[in-house]
Structure formats: C-alpha cells, structure tokens
Design a protein around this motif. Structure first.
Motif, PDB file in Angstrom:
ATOM      1  N   GLY A 117      28.521  -4.254 -17.906  1.00 23.11           N
ATOM      2  CA  GLY A 117      29.678  -4.602 -18.240  1.00 23.11           C
ATOM      3  C   GLY A 117      29.672  -4.643 -19.832  1.00 23.11           C
ATOM      4  N   PHE A 120      29.033  -1.097 -21.251  1.00 24.12           N
ATOM      5  CA  PHE A 120      30.172  -0.024 -21.029  1.00 24.12           C
ATOM      6  C   PHE A 120      31.378  -0.420 -21.975  1.00 24.12           C
ATOM      7  N   ILE A 121      31.526  -1.638 -22.319  1.00 22.23           N
ATOM      8  CA  ILE A 121      32.558  -2.012 -23.179  1.00 22.23           C
ATOM      9  C   ILE A 121      32.132  -1.522 -24.601  1.00 22.23           C
ATOM     10  N   GLY A 124      32.411   1.809 -24.918  1.00 23.09           N
ATOM     11  CA  GLY A 124      33.942   2.632 -24.937  1.00 23.09           C
ATOM     12  C   GLY A 124      34.331   2.300 -26.497  1.00 23.09           C
ATOM     13  N   LEU A 127      33.011   4.938 -28.571  1.00 18.21           N
ATOM     14  CA  LEU A 127      33.813   6.281 -28.416  1.00 18.21           C
ATOM     15  C   LEU A 127      35.061   6.182 -28.899  1.00 18.21           C
ATOM     16  N   VAL A 128      35.895   4.976 -28.997  1.00 18.78           N
ATOM     17  CA  VAL A 128      37.133   5.055 -29.644  1.00 18.78           C
ATOM     18  C   VAL A 128      37.179   4.941 -30.752  1.00 18.78           C
TER      19      VAL A 128
ATOM     20  N   ARG B 109      38.620   9.412 -27.099  1.00 23.52           N
ATOM     21  CA  ARG B 109      39.491   8.074 -26.980  1.00 23.52           C
ATOM     22  C   ARG B 109      39.863   7.735 -25.415  1.00 23.52           C
ATOM     23  N   MET B 111      37.874   8.374 -22.781  1.00 22.17           N
ATOM     24  CA  MET B 111      36.744   8.248 -21.963  1.00 22.17           C
ATOM     25  C   MET B 111      36.271   6.644 -22.564  1.00 22.17           C
ATOM     26  N   GLY B 112      36.561   6.679 -23.906  1.00 19.74           N
ATOM     27  CA  GLY B 112      36.311   5.301 -24.548  1.00 19.74           C
ATOM     28  C   GLY B 112      36.997   4.036 -23.699  1.00 19.74           C
ATOM     29  N   ILE B 113      38.436   4.267 -23.788  1.00 18.51           N
ATOM     30  CA  ILE B 113      39.261   3.440 -22.917  1.00 18.51           C
ATOM     31  C   ILE B 113      39.075   3.281 -21.531  1.00 18.51           C
ATOM     32  N   CYS B 115      35.803   3.552 -20.319  1.00 17.65           N
ATOM     33  CA  CYS B 115      34.594   2.766 -20.325  1.00 17.65           C
ATOM     34  C   CYS B 115      34.939   1.194 -20.446  1.00 17.65           C
ATOM     35  N   VAL B 116      35.952   1.131 -21.454  1.00 17.22           N
ATOM     36  CA  VAL B 116      36.376  -0.438 -21.769  1.00 17.22           C
ATOM     37  C   VAL B 116      36.799  -1.066 -20.410  1.00 17.22           C
ATOM     38  N   GLY B 119      34.086  -1.579 -18.109  1.00 17.21           N
ATOM     39  CA  GLY B 119      33.054  -2.674 -18.604  1.00 17.21           C
ATOM     40  C   GLY B 119      33.911  -3.914 -18.236  1.00 17.21           C
ATOM     41  N   ILE B 120      35.167  -4.211 -18.395  1.00 21.11           N
ATOM     42  CA  ILE B 120      35.948  -5.268 -18.277  1.00 21.11           C
ATOM     43  C   ILE B 120      35.731  -5.582 -16.830  1.00 21.11           C
TER      44      ILE B 120
END
Lengths: 139, 126
Positions: A117, A120-121, A124, A127-128, B109, B111-113, B115-116, B119-120
C-alpha cells in the motif's frame, strides 16, 4: 500580475508534508475528543445538539482547531501554486508517514500488504508530481 | 452498536462531497486573485483577503458540516473502515477539478490518483 509556476517543486512538496504532519495531529485530536464523548445516540436534532455539547469542552477539540488554522494558511499557499488535482493526491503522503513513524518509533510491525500500500501511494504521488513537470507558467 | 454499512457509506460520501465543494470554492477564489506567494507575510495577506469574501465562509460552513459528520462517523466505526471509504474523496476532487476548475488531468495524473486510492485501501485494510 505575477506569473506563478504550476509545477510541483521540492519546496511545495515539503510544505505539503508539513501540512500532513499537522493534519495527522489534528485527526488524532479530533478522534480523542470524539471518543471522549462516548457512544452517543444521535437519532434526532436533540441528540446531535447533545453530541456537540459534550464535544465542545474537550481541550483536544480546540487543539485540533488551532491545527486547522495553521493548515489553512499553508494550504492556501500551496493552492496558490499548484492545481487542486495535484495538491490533494500528493497530500496523501500522511498515509506513508504515519505507518513509517509508528514502525520506527513505536516498533509496530508493517505487514506485506501495508508495504505494498505504501508503495502504491508513493508511486501515485510520483506519477501526479511527474504530470506537473511539463506544465507551463501560469500568466 | 454497529450501524448499517450503507448508512456509514452514505455519511462518508456526504462528508467527502461537502469537503470537495469547500475545496472548489477555496481554489477558485485563490485562482481569481492570482497572487504570487513568496513570504509568510504575503500568505497571511492572501488569507486575510480571502476571509473577506462571503463564499469562503460558505466553504467553512460546509467544512464544519463535514467535520461534524466525520466526528459522528469516527464515534461509530473503526478507523480502518472510515479511512478506506474516505479515499473516495480523491476521485471526487479529481472530477471536480476537471469539470469546475478546468484543470487538465492527463493519463499520468489519473493513474497516479488511482494508485493513491489503491494504496490507501491496502494500508487501511492491512
């Protein structure tokens, strides 16, 4: 009118992490004040008012509010520099810092799933952040 | 006493929605002023300027409302469930930023969101 960069710089990232730390502490304070109020039945307006009444004297609630004020100032600064769709996901950093801090200082074990997890964060957030690097200056 | 899960989901959706609207109001007000912040003094002046507009207070009202519901949710469910469901805010914020603030959210962006959010969810259930 001055040009502000929409790019996520290291300075803004540090600001976001600082905001996260204060935010985490504020959440802790609010949780403390809520559990201090016990399990209240909030089925009607009267119940809701009673809930508010029992939460208000808690010093944790007020400590939380002071944190919220600090967060507001740093958050306004961050939002004046980057997109909302960048600032909010990058602010999810606290989901990484809290487990890491608990692992290091409280010697809590981090399970495999939790490590994934965290990974992944982090991915993310990267990436952002990367998605802002090509953005032009806002005029 | 455990509440019905749908009731909790609904309450968390309501918290996230009011928070999203509040963030939209704040960000659009900041965009309208378009200041370049380079010092704490300038930041405080921007905050002061923002506090003089009525719509910011509407945003605060929504945040307060959001906080009350959140406190209520926290007093009823465990943190793991609450935080997992609360991750829907990232999706709401992204959509709202595209639709109302005209922000450009490209594939990286998005994809990043996601992933976040993934992950959470992993951190919350582990």
């Amino acid at each position: 009118m001055t040009a502000a960069k929409k790019r996520l710089t290291l300075k803004i990232l540090l600001f976001l992490i600082f905001t996260d730390l204060v935010e985490t502490f504020a959440q802790f304070c609010f949780k403390k004040s809520a559990s201090g109020a016990g399990l209240l039945r909030v089925d009607d307006l009267q119940g809701a008012l009673f809930f508010i009444q029992s939460v208000i004297p808690s010093p944790f609630l007020w400590l939380g509010f002071i944190c919220v004020l600090v967060i507001f100032i740093t958050w306004v600064t961050i939002l004046s520099k980057v997109d909302l769709s960048v600032a909010v996901p990058v602010a999810s950093f606290s989901y990484i810092t809290v487990p890491l801090v608990s692992a290091i200082f409280l010697h809590e074990r981090i399970s495999g799933l939790r490590w994934s997890g965290i990974g992944f964060i982090l991915l993310g957030v990267i990436l952002v952040s990367a998605s802002t690097q090509g953005q032009k200056e806002r005029v | 006493m455990k509440e019905h899960i749908l009731f909790i989901i609904g309450l968390i959706a309501l918290t996230d929605l009011s928070d999203t609207i509040s963030q939209l109001i704040l960000k659009s007000s900041i965009n309208a002023l378009d200041w370049h912040i380079h010092s704490l003094q300038k930041a405080l002046r921007l905050v002061w300027q923002l506090l003089q507009s009525a719509r910011i207070w509407l945003g605060f009202l929504l945040s307060g409302f959001s906080l009350l519901i959140w406190l209520f949710v926290l007093s009823r469910t465990d943190l793991n469930l609450a935080f997992s469901l609360d991750s829907m805010r990232y999706i709401m914020i992204a959509f709202a930023s595209v639709v109302f603030l005209k922000e450009k959210v490209g594939p990286a962006r998005w994809m990043g969101i996601f992933c976040v959010v993934a992950g959470i969810l992993m951190v919350a259930v582990s």
